[in-house]
Structure formats: structure tokens, C-alpha cells
Design a protein around this motif. Sequence first.
Motif, PDB file in Angstrom:
ATOM      1  N   ASP A   1      79.452  66.199  -6.321  1.00 12.55           N
ATOM      2  CA  ASP A   1      78.458  65.369  -7.016  1.00 12.55           C
ATOM      3  C   ASP A   1      77.390  66.190  -7.733  1.00 12.55           C
ATOM      4  O   ASP A   1      76.449  65.626  -8.288  1.00 12.55           O
ATOM      5  CB  ASP A   1      77.774  64.423  -6.017  1.00 12.55           C
ATOM      6  CG  ASP A   1      78.745  63.448  -5.379  1.00 12.55           C
ATOM      7  OD1 ASP A   1      79.635  62.944  -6.096  1.00 12.55           O
ATOM      8  OD2 ASP A   1      78.628  63.207  -4.155  1.00 12.55           O
ATOM      9  N   PHE A   2      77.521  67.509  -7.741  1.00 13.12           N
ATOM     10  CA  PHE A   2      76.521  68.359  -8.379  1.00 13.12           C
ATOM     11  C   PHE A   2      76.439  68.188  -9.902  1.00 13.12           C
ATOM     12  O   PHE A   2      75.342  68.266 -10.465  1.00 13.12           O
ATOM     13  CB  PHE A   2      76.777  69.832  -8.056  1.00 13.12           C
ATOM     14  CG  PHE A   2      76.194  70.294  -6.740  1.00 13.12           C
ATOM     15  CD1 PHE A   2      75.992  69.394  -5.691  1.00 13.12           C
ATOM     16  CD2 PHE A   2      75.846  71.621  -6.528  1.00 13.12           C
ATOM     17  CE1 PHE A   2      75.473  69.807  -4.477  1.00 13.12           C
ATOM     18  CE2 PHE A   2      75.320  72.044  -5.326  1.00 13.12           C
ATOM     19  CZ  PHE A   2      75.133  71.142  -4.292  1.00 13.12           C
TER      20      PHE A   2
ATOM     21  N   PRO B   1      76.583  80.999 -11.350  1.00 10.35           N
ATOM     22  CA  PRO B   1      77.952  80.974 -11.892  1.00 10.35           C
ATOM     23  C   PRO B   1      79.018  81.260 -10.843  1.00 10.35           C
ATOM     24  O   PRO B   1      80.113  80.695 -10.891  1.00 10.35           O
ATOM     25  CB  PRO B   1      77.921  82.063 -12.972  1.00 10.35           C
ATOM     26  CG  PRO B   1      76.494  82.112 -13.405  1.00 10.35           C
ATOM     27  CD  PRO B   1      75.709  81.885 -12.145  1.00 10.35           C
ATOM     28  N   ALA B   2      78.717  82.122  -9.887  1.00 11.17           N
ATOM     29  CA  ALA B   2      79.672  82.425  -8.818  1.00 11.17           C
ATOM     30  C   ALA B   2      79.886  81.199  -7.935  1.00 11.17           C
ATOM     31  O   ALA B   2      81.014  80.850  -7.592  1.00 11.17           O
ATOM     32  CB  ALA B   2      79.166  83.592  -7.981  1.00 11.17           C
ATOM     33  N   PHE B   3      78.784  80.531  -7.563  1.00 12.83           N
ATOM     34  CA  PHE B   3      78.895  79.324  -6.746  1.00 12.83           C
ATOM     35  C   PHE B   3      79.667  78.246  -7.503  1.00 12.83           C
ATOM     36  O   PHE B   3      80.556  77.591  -6.938  1.00 12.83           O
ATOM     37  CB  PHE B   3      77.510  78.806  -6.373  1.00 12.83           C
ATOM     38  CG  PHE B   3      77.534  77.554  -5.533  1.00 12.83           C
ATOM     39  CD1 PHE B   3      77.492  77.644  -4.145  1.00 12.83           C
ATOM     40  CD2 PHE B   3      77.608  76.290  -6.117  1.00 12.83           C
ATOM     41  CE1 PHE B   3      77.527  76.495  -3.363  1.00 12.83           C
ATOM     42  CE2 PHE B   3      77.646  75.142  -5.339  1.00 12.83           C
ATOM     43  CZ  PHE B   3      77.605  75.241  -3.955  1.00 12.83           C
ATOM     44  N   ALA B   4      79.315  78.055  -8.769  1.00 12.95           N
ATOM     45  CA  ALA B   4      79.942  76.998  -9.560  1.00 12.95           C
ATOM     46  C   ALA B   4      81.457  77.189  -9.648  1.00 12.95           C
ATOM     47  O   ALA B   4      82.235  76.246  -9.449  1.00 12.95           O
ATOM     48  CB  ALA B   4      79.332  76.955 -10.955  1.00 12.95           C
ATOM     49  N   LYS B   5      81.876  78.406  -9.907  1.00 13.10           N
ATOM     50  CA  LYS B   5      83.313  78.663 -10.034  1.00 13.10           C
ATOM     51  C   LYS B   5      84.026  78.507  -8.701  1.00 13.10           C
ATOM     52  O   LYS B   5      85.121  77.954  -8.627  1.00 13.10           O
ATOM     53  CB  LYS B   5      83.549  80.057 -10.616  1.00 13.10           C
ATOM     54  CG  LYS B   5      83.181  80.144 -12.088  1.00 13.10           C
ATOM     55  CD  LYS B   5      83.637  81.466 -12.707  1.00 13.10           C
ATOM     56  CE  LYS B   5      83.294  81.502 -14.195  1.00 13.10           C
ATOM     57  NZ  LYS B   5      83.774  82.741 -14.846  1.00 13.10           N
ATOM     58  N   ALA B   6      83.403  78.964  -7.633  1.00 12.89           N
ATOM     59  CA  ALA B   6      84.010  78.816  -6.305  1.00 12.89           C
ATOM     60  C   ALA B   6      84.108  77.349  -5.909  1.00 12.89           C
ATOM     61  O   ALA B   6      85.029  76.947  -5.199  1.00 12.89           O
ATOM     62  CB  ALA B   6      83.200  79.579  -5.271  1.00 12.89           C
TER      63      ALA B   6
ATOM     64  N   ILE C   1      83.114  73.848 -10.310  1.00 14.64           N
ATOM     65  CA  ILE C   1      82.155  73.163 -11.185  1.00 14.64           C
ATOM     66  C   ILE C   1      81.931  74.013 -12.423  1.00 14.64           C
ATOM     67  O   ILE C   1      81.853  75.242 -12.330  1.00 14.64           O
ATOM     68  CB  ILE C   1      80.803  72.961 -10.465  1.00 14.64           C
ATOM     69  CG1 ILE C   1      80.982  72.165  -9.180  1.00 14.64           C
ATOM     70  CG2 ILE C   1      79.794  72.264 -11.377  1.00 14.64           C
ATOM     71  CD1 ILE C   1      79.739  72.142  -8.312  1.00 14.64           C
ATOM     72  N   ALA C   2      81.808  73.386 -13.574  1.00 11.22           N
ATOM     73  CA  ALA C   2      81.479  74.129 -14.790  1.00 11.22           C
ATOM     74  C   ALA C   2      80.066  74.700 -14.627  1.00 11.22           C
ATOM     75  O   ALA C   2      79.156  73.981 -14.199  1.00 11.22           O
ATOM     76  CB  ALA C   2      81.543  73.228 -16.010  1.00 11.22           C
ATOM     77  N   PRO C   3      79.856  75.972 -14.951  1.00  9.37           N
ATOM     78  CA  PRO C   3      78.535  76.594 -14.770  1.00  9.37           C
ATOM     79  C   PRO C   3      77.405  75.854 -15.477  1.00  9.37           C
ATOM     80  O   PRO C   3      76.267  75.865 -15.008  1.00  9.37           O
ATOM     81  CB  PRO C   3      78.724  77.998 -15.338  1.00  9.37           C
ATOM     82  CG  PRO C   3      80.180  78.275 -15.167  1.00  9.37           C
ATOM     83  CD  PRO C   3      80.857  76.946 -15.419  1.00  9.37           C
ATOM     84  N   ASP C   4      77.731  75.215 -16.603  1.00  9.43           N
ATOM     85  CA  ASP C   4      76.688  74.507 -17.361  1.00  9.43           C
ATOM     86  C   ASP C   4      76.624  73.024 -17.003  1.00  9.43           C
ATOM     87  O   ASP C   4      76.007  72.238 -17.721  1.00  9.43           O
ATOM     88  CB  ASP C   4      76.921  74.678 -18.862  1.00  9.43           C
ATOM     89  CG  ASP C   4      78.262  74.122 -19.319  1.00  9.43           C
ATOM     90  OD1 ASP C   4      79.076  73.699 -18.457  1.00  9.43           O
ATOM     91  OD2 ASP C   4      78.516  74.108 -20.545  1.00  9.43           O
TER      92      ASP C   4
END
Length: 347
Positions: free
Chosen positions: A137-138, A156-161, A164-167
Motif C-alpha cells: 500500500d506504499f 531505492p534499495a527498499f523500493a526494489k526489494a 515498488i517503483a522508486p518514484d
Amino acid sequence: MKRLQAAGSALALALMLGVPAVPASAGEAVNLILNWTPTADHSPFYYAKAQGWYEKAGIDLTIEVGKGSGVSAAKVGSGVSAAKVGSGGSPFGIADLATMLVAKSKGADDVALMSIYANTGQTFYWLKSYGVNGVKDFPSQKIGNPPGDASRVMWPAFAKAAGIAPDAVSFVNIGPTAKIAALKSYTVDIISDFYNEHDLKVIEFGPDLGFVNWKDIGLNPYGNSLIVNGAYLQKNPKLVEEFVRISQKAFAACVADVTPCLKALLDQVSGLDKENQERQWERIKYLMTDEFTTTKGLGWIDGERMKKDYELVQTYLGMEKPFDVSTAFTTKMLDPAVKMDASKVKK
């Protein structure tokens, strides 16, 4: 003549009492820049200073409040602070190790000496009542944290893991002490914070609180650690070893009994709640504990884990100038006889 006689008498008296006839020379002026405002995880430094341990080793320590790991680890040129370890503006600092690796790839002359958080303290918090029930839900949510916060640098590391798209999210600048208020007022949907502050949010929000520690999604880079300027280390190896071992001894003492450590902290830092700091310390002991800190030495940094952290940064953020990760840390300054006492950690 009377002045000479008086001086001679003073000298004789000093010799009789075993007191130096002239003031002892001051210790080496040393600066330690913290990653943020002082809290329980910094209390061992305040305790060791209050006990006179640094002074006895010839170290005249000044503890400087920081503005985020990105500040204390970064190279001068960002214009944020002049006292940065990577530039030599401050010999010692506290920084998130992943953030330090990013800074080092940009030219910062940093070397990690001792892990404080063997496990990552990076955690995201939200309120379930606002429609966020997990990482899925982020997207489209607003995350509140300071611009120098390590979790923003490493987002960006959290998003990819997390897939989730970084943006997919937007960031809102809020101060480190305003995070709970921002979440409570719905100014932001999610906040980042260290796990050591976990209990404060549980008390405030109860069962409505949702959270995810980065370790839960498979990201467990080293967290806050003691770092040194590389050139300073080469020039002053003995002093650096003294500083590390005193700090290591202080952390072990605080694990055994945190009461005098928090007293030293509260005596020097205003605005802190004692009970909250006690709760924090219980979480910090968990973050300090892994298979290496309990067997190799308190604060131990494992080479294989550092390689993984380097690969994490390189994969998700990229390295401006790749380097040999073995040059980014050393365990030679640690005393292997001082180990983390896992029996003091609440399960």
C-alpha cells in the motif's frame, strides 16, 4: 627576589605533594560527530567521557550533534556541514554503513571501525486506520523524514526489494522529533525511524500501528557504526585504537548496566525522557546482537556481510567510483576480549 623565592617554594611544595609543577598538557583534541541528536544509543560515549576514560588516554573529546548519516559521512561539497568525517572536518563520526559506502564511492575518505547496529534499525511506520496495511500500500503515499535521513538515501534499495517503483512515493521534509506528530495529524502517511524508537509509537498508537523493519523484506545492511577519516587513521593509529577500545568497553558496560550511562547522557542533554531512553536501550541491545558481535567481539564487522552491503548499494544506487570494500572497514582496532552479552537481550 621575593618572587623567585615564592616560585621556588611553590615548586618545592609541588614536588613534596607529588603534584606537577606545571599544568599537564591538554589531551589531543578529538571530535565525534553524531548521526542525529543524542539518544540512548549514544549514551556509551557520554558515559566514557564522564568517567574520564578518554581523558586518561590523552583524548580531549568533543561530541557534536549531527544532522543525519548522509551529513556525517558525506564529502564536503554538499554545503550541509563542514564537520564531516569523509573530508577530514571531523576525525570520528556515527553513520549508517550503507550510506557511508555511497559517500565513499563519491570520494569520501571513510573507514568503519565498529558496528553499533549489527542489525538494521531502519523501519517504516504507518497507521492501519489510514488505509495502509503493508508495503503493497506504499505507492501514492507520503513518507515523512529529514532530507539527510539514511532511509531516504537508501529508499531505492527498499523500493526494489519490496517490488515498488522508486518514484511511487513522495517525501515530505520533517524534523526527527516531529515524526510522530506528523503521522498523528495525517500530515504524512508513513514515517521512517529507527527501531530503537519503536515503543514510543506503540504507546502512542497501540494496535493501530503498522510497521515493517527492513530486515523483514530481506534487507539487513549494517546500521549505525563508528567511522573514522582514513587519513586520520593512518596518521594516528594508536589514538584511534584507544578511542575504539574505550568506546567498545563503554558499550559493554552499558549493556551490563545502562543506569549510569543514561545518567551521563541526561546530565549533558536536555529534553530527553528517562523512561523512553530506557525502553530504547532494550531495543538497541537487540540491534547490537548477531553471531559475530557475540563471538568475535562487540562491534565486529564481518567481511562477507560488508561485501553484500556493497553489492546492495552498487545494485540499487550505483557506485560513482567503485572501490575495494575491504578498504571501507577494519576490525583491527577492536578488542576481541570484549564481546556482546546476548544474555542481556530480551527476546
